[in-house]
Write a protein that holds these residues in place. Structure first.
Motif, PDB file in Angstrom:
ATOM      1  N   VAL A 180       0.834  -1.203   0.000  1.00  0.00           N
ATOM      2  CA  VAL A 180       0.000   0.000   0.000  1.00  0.00           C
ATOM      3  C   VAL A 180       0.867   1.251   0.000  1.00  0.00           C
ATOM      4  N   VAL A 181       1.923   1.250   0.825  1.00  0.00           N
ATOM      5  CA  VAL A 181       2.829   2.418   0.904  1.00  0.00           C
ATOM      6  C   VAL A 181       3.451   2.709  -0.453  1.00  0.00           C
ATOM      7  N   LEU A 182       3.946   1.648  -1.103  1.00  0.00           N
ATOM      8  CA  LEU A 182       4.589   1.863  -2.405  1.00  0.00           C
ATOM      9  C   LEU A 182       3.619   2.432  -3.432  1.00  0.00           C
ATOM     10  N   VAL A 183       2.382   1.944  -3.428  1.00  0.00           N
ATOM     11  CA  VAL A 183       1.383   2.452  -4.382  1.00  0.00           C
ATOM     12  C   VAL A 183       1.085   3.916  -4.105  1.00  0.00           C
ATOM     13  N   LEU A 184       0.920   4.265  -2.840  1.00  0.00           N
ATOM     14  CA  LEU A 184       0.568   5.639  -2.483  1.00  0.00           C
ATOM     15  C   LEU A 184       1.656   6.630  -2.863  1.00  0.00           C
ATOM     16  N   VAL A 185       2.914   6.249  -2.646  1.00  0.00           N
ATOM     17  CA  VAL A 185       3.995   7.195  -2.955  1.00  0.00           C
ATOM     18  C   VAL A 185       4.289   7.265  -4.443  1.00  0.00           C
ATOM     19  N   SER A 186       3.714   6.317  -5.235  1.00  0.00           N
ATOM     20  CA  SER A 186       3.957   6.325  -6.682  1.00  0.00           C
ATOM     21  C   SER A 186       2.858   7.025  -7.466  1.00  0.00           C
ATOM     22  N   ILE A 187       1.654   7.146  -6.880  1.00  0.00           N
ATOM     23  CA  ILE A 187       0.536   7.772  -7.588  1.00  0.00           C
ATOM     24  C   ILE A 187       0.838   9.206  -8.029  1.00  0.00           C
ATOM     25  N   PRO A 188       1.520  10.034  -7.202  1.00  0.00           N
ATOM     26  CA  PRO A 188       1.820  11.398  -7.664  1.00  0.00           C
ATOM     27  C   PRO A 188       2.588  11.441  -8.983  1.00  0.00           C
ATOM     28  N   ASN A 189       3.340  10.368  -9.279  1.00  0.00           N
ATOM     29  CA  ASN A 189       4.084  10.311 -10.538  1.00  0.00           C
ATOM     30  C   ASN A 189       3.128  10.335 -11.727  1.00  0.00           C
ATOM     31  N   VAL A 191      -0.035  11.460 -11.700  1.00  0.00           N
ATOM     32  CA  VAL A 191      -0.724  12.754 -11.731  1.00  0.00           C
ATOM     33  C   VAL A 191       0.157  13.809 -12.382  1.00  0.00           C
ATOM     34  N   MET A 192       1.441  13.810 -11.986  1.00  0.00           N
ATOM     35  CA  MET A 192       2.374  14.808 -12.525  1.00  0.00           C
ATOM     36  C   MET A 192       2.559  14.632 -14.032  1.00  0.00           C
ATOM     37  N   ALA A 260       9.443  22.961 -15.716  1.00  0.00           N
ATOM     38  CA  ALA A 260       8.483  22.845 -14.618  1.00  0.00           C
ATOM     39  C   ALA A 260       8.226  21.374 -14.301  1.00  0.00           C
ATOM     40  N   GLN A 261       8.174  20.540 -15.342  1.00  0.00           N
ATOM     41  CA  GLN A 261       7.964  19.115 -15.126  1.00  0.00           C
ATOM     42  C   GLN A 261       9.134  18.488 -14.372  1.00  0.00           C
ATOM     43  N   GLU A 262      10.358  18.904 -14.675  1.00  0.00           N
ATOM     44  CA  GLU A 262      11.522  18.354 -13.982  1.00  0.00           C
ATOM     45  C   GLU A 262      11.547  18.750 -12.504  1.00  0.00           C
ATOM     46  N   ARG A 263      11.103  19.969 -12.195  1.00  0.00           N
ATOM     47  CA  ARG A 263      11.030  20.377 -10.781  1.00  0.00           C
ATOM     48  C   ARG A 263      10.019  19.504 -10.033  1.00  0.00           C
ATOM     49  N   ALA A 264       8.887  19.261 -10.670  1.00  0.00           N
ATOM     50  CA  ALA A 264       7.889  18.393 -10.046  1.00  0.00           C
ATOM     51  C   ALA A 264       8.410  16.965  -9.933  1.00  0.00           C
ATOM     52  N   ASN A 265       9.178  16.521 -10.922  1.00  0.00           N
ATOM     53  CA  ASN A 265       9.724  15.168 -10.923  1.00  0.00           C
ATOM     54  C   ASN A 265      10.677  14.949  -9.758  1.00  0.00           C
ATOM     55  N   LEU A 266      11.429  15.990  -9.375  1.00  0.00           N
ATOM     56  CA  LEU A 266      12.348  15.890  -8.234  1.00  0.00           C
ATOM     57  C   LEU A 266      11.579  15.590  -6.946  1.00  0.00           C
ATOM     58  N   SER A 313       7.890   2.945 -14.125  1.00  0.00           N
ATOM     59  CA  SER A 313       7.742   2.680 -15.563  1.00  0.00           C
ATOM     60  C   SER A 313       6.275   2.655 -15.957  1.00  0.00           C
ATOM     61  N   PHE A 314       5.438   2.028 -15.101  1.00  0.00           N
ATOM     62  CA  PHE A 314       4.014   1.930 -15.402  1.00  0.00           C
ATOM     63  C   PHE A 314       3.376   3.313 -15.443  1.00  0.00           C
ATOM     64  N   PHE A 315       3.644   4.120 -14.399  1.00  0.00           N
ATOM     65  CA  PHE A 315       3.043   5.448 -14.360  1.00  0.00           C
ATOM     66  C   PHE A 315       3.688   6.383 -15.379  1.00  0.00           C
ATOM     67  N   GLY A 316       5.013   6.192 -15.587  1.00  0.00           N
ATOM     68  CA  GLY A 316       5.666   6.999 -16.618  1.00  0.00           C
ATOM     69  C   GLY A 316       5.116   6.678 -17.993  1.00  0.00           C
ATOM     70  N   MET A 317       4.965   5.370 -18.256  1.00  0.00           N
ATOM     71  CA  MET A 317       4.369   4.971 -19.531  1.00  0.00           C
ATOM     72  C   MET A 317       2.902   5.385 -19.578  1.00  0.00           C
ATOM     73  N   GLY A 318       2.263   5.348 -18.397  1.00  0.00           N
ATOM     74  CA  GLY A 318       0.889   5.817 -18.340  1.00  0.00           C
ATOM     75  C   GLY A 318       0.788   7.286 -18.697  1.00  0.00           C
ATOM     76  N   GLY A 319       1.776   8.066 -18.217  1.00  0.00           N
ATOM     77  CA  GLY A 319       1.798   9.485 -18.568  1.00  0.00           C
ATOM     78  C   GLY A 319       1.989   9.690 -20.059  1.00  0.00           C
ATOM     79  N   MET A 320       2.906   8.896 -20.649  1.00  0.00           N
ATOM     80  CA  MET A 320       3.112   8.992 -22.096  1.00  0.00           C
ATOM     81  C   MET A 320       1.884   8.493 -22.847  1.00  0.00           C
ATOM     82  N   TYR A 321       1.247   7.465 -22.277  1.00  0.00           N
ATOM     83  CA  TYR A 321       0.005   6.970 -22.895  1.00  0.00           C
ATOM     84  C   TYR A 321      -1.059   8.057 -22.866  1.00  0.00           C
TER      85      TYR A 321
END
Length: 613
Positions: A180-189, A191-192, A260-266, A313-321
């Motif tokens: 659960v912790v890993l999923v929660l901390v990855s969701i912002p990726n 959204v961003m 701006a995206q790179e600042r959010a990515n940090l 990778s999933f959320f990053g690919m999701g963002g590209m998707y």
């Protein structure tokens, strides 16, 4: 936030449509790539589990044996062999899936581009009179290369999603909250990445009209037809400046978004690492306390990193998707464009429809216009107003008037590229709209003033006039003879097989008059009852024009012929002359009758005749 979830729901709805597109493009490659991708995805968690088993068994051997005791390796043989097999299968599957996904992407892209071209070919010509349609078409075609990415990303999302879920399931065996912790901390990726994908998409859409203008100006700078005038008038600096100005604007905007995206990515990456660190600390403490084995600790470290990497990778690919799917929205919207969404549009073109009336053969009553008025889509002024006249079968009629009088518009109505805004056009007593449109247009032989110069073979340039007989050499040659093109075609290097124009290697360009003779031949290729010629001799010299019209009686025998011309030497041959002024029919009669009337026609004739005295 509500709008964002609405976007996600809409994009989720695209997923099955994209999979359907992939399946239509290539069922074989699609199913093979998906199957291999799933095998590769399951190999990752299997490796982690087998490593845990091996570490635990090694630990057991170390704790059970004394120094110098012979070690029983049999307990390690099976998991080690399985790990070896899983690694090979995973690598081979991943490599094959990568190549199949590339092939699938290219095949899907070409299939999608074909769908756009098919849709554009079936939409009415009224769409091509509206600038907004070209923006829609451009955006849709911009999206086709992204179909390549979406095809791969769709399979990639399935792969990363399955691998990540499997790895999280392994992690949950240690403690459910770890997953659960890993999923929660990855969701912002997600959204961003989605947020900035939408910003980039919005920028592209905003700049589409400017992008089309830049493409147009770029074309002028390298166009064979335009280059002489561009050089002569010194237009290169102006066009180049506009080109560079567009790209400077675009690059400034995209740079701001990416930084701006790179600042959010940090921030997102820092949050993800903190979540992973917390789980590692927990697993280490539990191992020291004796509640976890060393295999569990190994699993924790590997599974956390694998799951974190997989979700990134999933959320990053999701963002590209999401980014590519936003462009696909343009693609799907274009394919769903209603045929009647533009004012004055006819239904989508189709083959001959059974049950609809066919054009009588031969014609008995001819053509009649009753109070016909026409306004182009989006225009406020009428191009034609209250036209009423009759053309009997087998009669030759000329349409004359100054530029903008409505001559070419009348031709478009007669061939039913448009329907009248008001009134009706009758063919043998029946409204043109009642006839099957494909059958109607099949009975017409037409040459437009702005005819197309096909940079293909001479035979195809003529044969396209009756496509089903384009390979009939005898018929093509007969049409070329009627149109006056046979003589110069026979002198070409490969005769009728010679490529024309300047686009392809080994092609031969023609003069303006020769191109016009080809267009005339194309019109004669069709055994039409009605021959419509818009400025048929505009590019011919006086001698060539005379040669055409010396044979005109022979060529027009048994046909109704309508021709538009500014040359009154040609117009005199018509039995009936229609004079248009500002969209109105102001005079009608033979040449002699109109000269006696001594109005606008006589004035135009005398002005032109004066030049040759």
């Amino acid at each position: 936030m509500g709008d964002s979830w609405q976007d996600y729901r809409r994009l989720a709805a695209y997923f099955p449509r994209v999979l359907g597109l992939i399946w239509q493009a290539s069922p074989l490659y699609g199913s093979a790539a998906l199957g291999l991708t799933l095998v590769g995805a399951l190999a990752k968690p299997a490796q982690i589990w087998l490593m845990k088993v091996i570490v635990d068994r090694v630990t057991g051997l170390l704790s059970a044996g004394d120094v110098g005791t012979v070690v029983d390796w049999s307990g390690l043989a099976v998991p080690a062999a399985l790990l070896f097999a899983v690694l090979i299968i995973g690598d081979v599957s991943a490599s094959l899936a990568e190549h199949l996904q590339s092939l699938l992407g290219f095949q899907t892209t070409s299939f999608a581009d074909g769908l756009i071209l098919d849709k554009a070919a079936r939409l009415d010509i009224a769409f091509y009179e509206t600038p907004g349609f070209y923006d829609q078409l451009e955006r849709a075609r911009e999206g086709t290369w992204r179909v390549h990415n979406v095809a791969r990303q769709s399979i990639g999302l399935v792969s990363h999603g399955l691998a990540t879920l499997s790895t999280l399931a392994l992690l949950a065996t240690l403690h459910p909250l770890a997953a659960v912790v890993l999923v929660l901390v990855s969701i912002p990726n997600l959204v961003m990445k989605s947020r900035y994908a939408k910003r980039i998409f919005g920028l592209w859409n905003l700049l589409t009209p400017a992008s089309r203008m830049v493409s147009y100006l770029s074309g002028l700078l390298v166009s064979r037809d335009a280059i002489k005038e561009v050089r002569l008038f010194g237009l290169q600096p102006l066009f180049l400046e506009r080109f560079h100005a567009y790209w400077r604007t675009f690059l400034d905007e995209i740079r701001q978004i990416l930084f701006a995206q790179e600042r959010a990515n940090l921030l997102v990456s820092t949050l993800s690492v903190m979540g992973a660190g917390a789980i590692w600390v927990y697993a280490t403490v539990q191992t020291v306390a004796g509640r976890f084995t060393l295999g569990d600790l190994t699993l924790a470290f590997q599974a956390v990193e694998q799951a974190r990497s997989g979700m990134a990778s999933f959320f990053g690919m999701g963002g590209m998707y999401v980014e590519n799917s936003l462009y696909l929205r343009n693609f799907f919207d274009f394919l769903s464009l209603p045929p009647s969404s533009v004012e004055g549009a006819l239904p989508e073109s189709s083959p001959v429809v059974e049950g609809k009336p066919r054009v009588p053969r031969p014609l008995r009553q001819g053509i009649e216009l009753r109070n016909v008025s026409f306004r182009y889509p989006g225009a406020t002024d009428f191009a034609l107003r209250n036209l009423s006249f009759t053309i009997p079968p087998e009669q030759t009629v000329a349409i004359v008037g100054e530029n903008g009088a409505g001559k070419s518009t009348l031709v478009k109505l007669l061939v039913r590229l448009y329907d009248p805004t008001e009134g009706e056009i009758l063919l043998d007593g029946r409204d043109l709209r009642e006839y099957d449109i494909a059958d109607l247009q099949h009975t017409l032989g037409v040459i437009f003033q702005d005819f197309v110069r096909y940079h293909l073979s001479a035979q195809e340039n003529i044969g396209f006039g009756q496509i089903e007989f384009a390979e009939d050499v005898a018929r093509v040659q007969a049409a070329a003879d009627k149109g006056g093109a046979a003589a110069f075609i026979e002198k070409l290097p490969k005769g009728y097989a010679t490529l024309l124009g300047k686009t392809f290697e080994g092609s031969v360009d023609l003069s303006g008059g020769e191109w016009q003779k080809l267009a005339l031949s194309r019109a004669f290729m069709r055994e039409a009852q009605v021959l419509i010629l818009d400025e048929p001799t505009a590019a011919l010299d006086a001698i060539a024009e005379d040669q055409v019209y010396q044979r005109f009686a022979e060529l027009s025998a048994g046909r109704m012929v309508l021709f538009v011309s500014h040359r009154f030497s040609t117009v005199r041959m018509a039995r009936q002359i229609l004079v248009l002024q500002d969209g109105l029919l102001t005079e009608t009669g033979s040449h002699q009758e109109l000269m006696v009337l001594n109005k606008h026609y006589a004035q135009m004739y005398n002005v032109q005749a004066e030049r040759f005295r």
